[in-house]
Design an enzyme around this catalytic site. Structure first.
Site, PDB file in Angstrom:
ATOM      1  N   ARG A  20     107.222  43.035  37.403  1.00 63.81           N
ATOM      2  CA  ARG A  20     106.922  44.107  38.371  1.00 63.81           C
ATOM      3  C   ARG A  20     105.892  45.072  37.776  1.00 63.81           C
ATOM      4  NH1 ARG A  20     112.824  46.111  39.450  1.00 63.81           N
ATOM      5  NH2 ARG A  20     111.890  47.721  40.744  1.00 63.81           N
TER       6      ARG A  20
ATOM      7  N   ARG B 195     120.770  45.290  42.403  1.00 68.84           N
ATOM      8  CA  ARG B 195     119.460  44.759  42.818  1.00 68.84           C
ATOM      9  C   ARG B 195     119.068  43.607  41.908  1.00 68.84           C
ATOM     10  NH1 ARG B 195     114.956  49.217  44.411  1.00 68.84           N
ATOM     11  NH2 ARG B 195     113.632  47.629  43.495  1.00 68.84           N
TER      12      ARG B 195
ATOM     13  N   ARG C 152     100.392  48.772  48.360  1.00 70.97           N
ATOM     14  CA  ARG C 152     100.667  48.215  47.038  1.00 70.97           C
ATOM     15  C   ARG C 152      99.446  47.531  46.446  1.00 70.97           C
ATOM     16  NH1 ARG C 152     106.240  49.247  46.419  1.00 70.97           N
ATOM     17  NH2 ARG C 152     107.123  48.004  44.760  1.00 70.97           N
TER      18      ARG C 152
ATOM     19  N   ARG D  94     119.565  51.753  36.226  1.00 71.44           N
ATOM     20  CA  ARG D  94     119.929  51.526  37.630  1.00 71.44           C
ATOM     21  C   ARG D  94     120.598  50.161  37.797  1.00 71.44           C
ATOM     22  NH1 ARG D  94     115.308  51.791  42.116  1.00 71.44           N
ATOM     23  NH2 ARG D  94     114.591  49.942  41.024  1.00 71.44           N
TER      24      ARG D  94
ATOM     25  N   LYS E 144     109.942  56.962  43.383  1.00 66.69           N
ATOM     26  CA  LYS E 144     109.425  57.110  44.751  1.00 66.69           C
ATOM     27  C   LYS E 144     110.570  57.261  45.750  1.00 66.69           C
ATOM     28  CE  LYS E 144     107.173  53.188  44.614  1.00 66.69           C
ATOM     29  NZ  LYS E 144     107.322  52.641  43.244  1.00 66.69           N
TER      30      LYS E 144
HETATM   31  P1  B4P Z   1     113.471  54.767  42.413  1.00 69.39           P
HETATM   32  O1  B4P Z   1     113.164  56.033  43.089  1.00 69.39           O
HETATM   33  O2  B4P Z   1     114.545  53.946  43.024  1.00 69.39           O
HETATM   34  O3  B4P Z   1     112.259  53.779  42.193  1.00 69.39           O
HETATM   35  P2  B4P Z   1     111.118  53.284  43.166  1.00 69.39           P
HETATM   36  O4  B4P Z   1     109.874  53.746  42.491  1.00 69.39           O
HETATM   37  O5  B4P Z   1     111.358  53.718  44.571  1.00 69.39           O
HETATM   38  O6  B4P Z   1     111.383  51.713  43.183  1.00 69.39           O
HETATM   39  P3  B4P Z   1     110.611  50.318  43.172  1.00 69.39           P
HETATM   40  O7  B4P Z   1     109.129  50.469  43.061  1.00 69.39           O
HETATM   41  O8  B4P Z   1     111.298  49.578  42.106  1.00 69.39           O
HETATM   42  O9  B4P Z   1     111.030  49.569  44.458  1.00 69.39           O
HETATM   43  P4  B4P Z   1     110.431  49.106  45.862  1.00 69.39           P
HETATM   44  O10 B4P Z   1     111.640  49.123  46.708  1.00 69.39           O
HETATM   45  O11 B4P Z   1     109.267  49.902  46.319  1.00 69.39           O
HETATM   46  O12 B4P Z   1     113.828  55.173  40.928  1.00 69.39           O
HETATM   47  C1  B4P Z   1     114.260  54.246  39.963  1.00 69.39           C
HETATM   48  C2  B4P Z   1     115.424  54.793  39.166  1.00 69.39           C
HETATM   49  O13 B4P Z   1     115.040  55.944  38.423  1.00 69.39           O
HETATM   50  C3  B4P Z   1     116.608  55.223  40.017  1.00 69.39           C
HETATM   51  O14 B4P Z   1     117.787  54.731  39.447  1.00 69.39           O
HETATM   52  C4  B4P Z   1     116.592  56.744  39.979  1.00 69.39           C
HETATM   53  O15 B4P Z   1     117.877  57.316  40.040  1.00 69.39           O
HETATM   54  C5  B4P Z   1     115.939  57.013  38.638  1.00 69.39           C
HETATM   55  N1  B4P Z   1     115.182  58.265  38.631  1.00 69.39           N
HETATM   56  C6  B4P Z   1     114.380  58.735  39.626  1.00 69.39           C
HETATM   57  N2  B4P Z   1     113.818  59.913  39.268  1.00 69.39           N
HETATM   58  C7  B4P Z   1     114.264  60.187  37.994  1.00 69.39           C
HETATM   59  C8  B4P Z   1     114.031  61.255  37.051  1.00 69.39           C
HETATM   60  N3  B4P Z   1     113.235  62.292  37.343  1.00 69.39           N
HETATM   61  N4  B4P Z   1     114.631  61.190  35.836  1.00 69.39           N
HETATM   62  C9  B4P Z   1     115.453  60.172  35.525  1.00 69.39           C
HETATM   63  N5  B4P Z   1     115.710  59.118  36.381  1.00 69.39           N
HETATM   64  C10 B4P Z   1     115.135  59.134  37.590  1.00 69.39           C
HETATM   65  O16 B4P Z   1     109.904  47.587  45.638  1.00 69.39           O
HETATM   66  C11 B4P Z   1     110.733  46.472  45.342  1.00 69.39           C
HETATM   67  C12 B4P Z   1     110.005  45.127  45.623  1.00 69.39           C
HETATM   68  O17 B4P Z   1     109.696  45.000  47.058  1.00 69.39           O
HETATM   69  C13 B4P Z   1     108.636  44.887  44.955  1.00 69.39           C
HETATM   70  O18 B4P Z   1     108.765  44.394  43.635  1.00 69.39           O
HETATM   71  C14 B4P Z   1     107.968  43.853  45.933  1.00 69.39           C
HETATM   72  O19 B4P Z   1     108.424  42.553  45.695  1.00 69.39           O
HETATM   73  C15 B4P Z   1     108.455  44.297  47.309  1.00 69.39           C
HETATM   74  N6  B4P Z   1     107.504  45.199  48.002  1.00 69.39           N
HETATM   75  C16 B4P Z   1     107.783  46.478  48.381  1.00 69.39           C
HETATM   76  N7  B4P Z   1     106.721  47.021  49.005  1.00 69.39           N
HETATM   77  C17 B4P Z   1     105.743  46.059  49.036  1.00 69.39           C
HETATM   78  C18 B4P Z   1     104.401  46.033  49.550  1.00 69.39           C
HETATM   79  N8  B4P Z   1     103.854  47.089  50.146  1.00 69.39           N
HETATM   80  N9  B4P Z   1     103.682  44.880  49.395  1.00 69.39           N
HETATM   81  C19 B4P Z   1     104.213  43.801  48.812  1.00 69.39           C
HETATM   82  N10 B4P Z   1     105.467  43.762  48.301  1.00 69.39           N
HETATM   83  C20 B4P Z   1     106.238  44.882  48.415  1.00 69.39           C
END
Ligand code: B4P
Length: 187
Positions: free
Chosen positions: A143, A132, A87, A126, A14
């Site tokens: 998660r 992190r 979420r 990552r 994302k």
């Molecule tokens: P990212 O792009 O970093 O992953 P994400 O889905 O954004 O992250 P996540 O869901 O973990 O975090 P969030 O901050 O929302 O990609 C992951 C990795 O994959 C990276 O290293 C990237 O380089 C790699 N990658 C991407 N695309 C690729 C591809 N095509 N091929 C290969 N590799 C690839 O949430 C973190 C925490 O915050 C939650 O656990 C919760 O505690 C809290 N939180 C956030 N929003 C909340 C909400 N609305 N309500 C309640 N709690 C919340």
């Protein structure tokens, strides 16, 4: 004005896809994860309260994120990409109400489809560089459990509204972006 929800499991990409989409459509990028991590980094009162929750991989309480989102919508004039929000179904219902309060609505929800083994592989990869505290094997498992139990039903919520677009999230980052853009352009 485009208002897009970018949806997917933890590690689905994302954050990665958001950067490309906000640049392409000149959107305001609202990542609840980034906003919450900033509170922790700044050691605010809120940051101190949520650190252990985020470190365990659980979701923080709805009222905290909803307040952040309300402020973000109120100050936006260009269209928003919501990354990591909503979420759970309660957050999705609240988002609809908030958007209506400001005379706006969600255009579509783009969901990145990635199998669990690939999600785990990405987050462990990552972990080597991110620093992190939630990128470790035990927290990742929680998660993913939180995602399956609480977040996945959000997809049906938007499906019922005819706003759900599913995109294959495995492959080259640019190819995935191209699929998302093609789907948005068709709207
Ligand atoms: P990212 O792009 O970093 O992953 P994400 O889905 O954004 O992250 P996540 O869901 O973990 O975090 P969030 O901050 O929302 O990609 C992951 C990795 O994959 C990276 O290293 C990237 O380089 C790699 N990658 C991407 N695309 C690729 C591809 N095509 N091929 C290969 N590799 C690839 O949430 C973190 C925490 O915050 C939650 O656990 C919760 O505690 C809290 N939180 C956030 N929003 C909340 C909400 N609305 N309500 C309640 N709690 C919340």
């Amino acid at each position: 004005m485009l208002n897009i929800v970018l949806f997917g499991a933890p590690g689905a990409g994302k954050g990665t896809q958001s950067d490309l989409l906000v640049a392409k459509y000149n959107l305001n990028h609202i990542s609840t994860g980034d906003l919450l991590r900033k509170e922790i980094a700044d050691q605010t009162e809120l940051g101190k309260r949520i650190k252990s929750i985020m470190d365990s991989g659980s979701l923080v309480s709805d009222d905290i994120v909803v307040e952040m989102i309300d402020k973000a919508i109120a100050s936006d004039t260009q269209g928003i990409l919501f990354d990591g929000f909503p979420r759970n179904v309660a957050q999705a219902e609240t988002l609809d109400k908030l958007m209506a309060k400001y005379g706006r609505s969600i255009t579509c929800m783009v969901s990145l489809d990635v199998p669990n083994d690939e999600l785990i592989r990405r987050m462990l990869e990552r972990a080597k560089i991110s620093g992190r505290s939630d990128d470790n094997e035990e927290t990742i498992k929680n998660r993913l459990k939180e995602y399956e139990n609480k977040t996945l039903p959000v997809a049906s919520y938007y499906e019922k509204q005819g706003k759900h677009i599913k995109v294959n999230g495995v492959g080259k980052v640019e190819d995935i972006s191209a699929s998302i853009i093609a789907a948005i352009e068709k709207l």
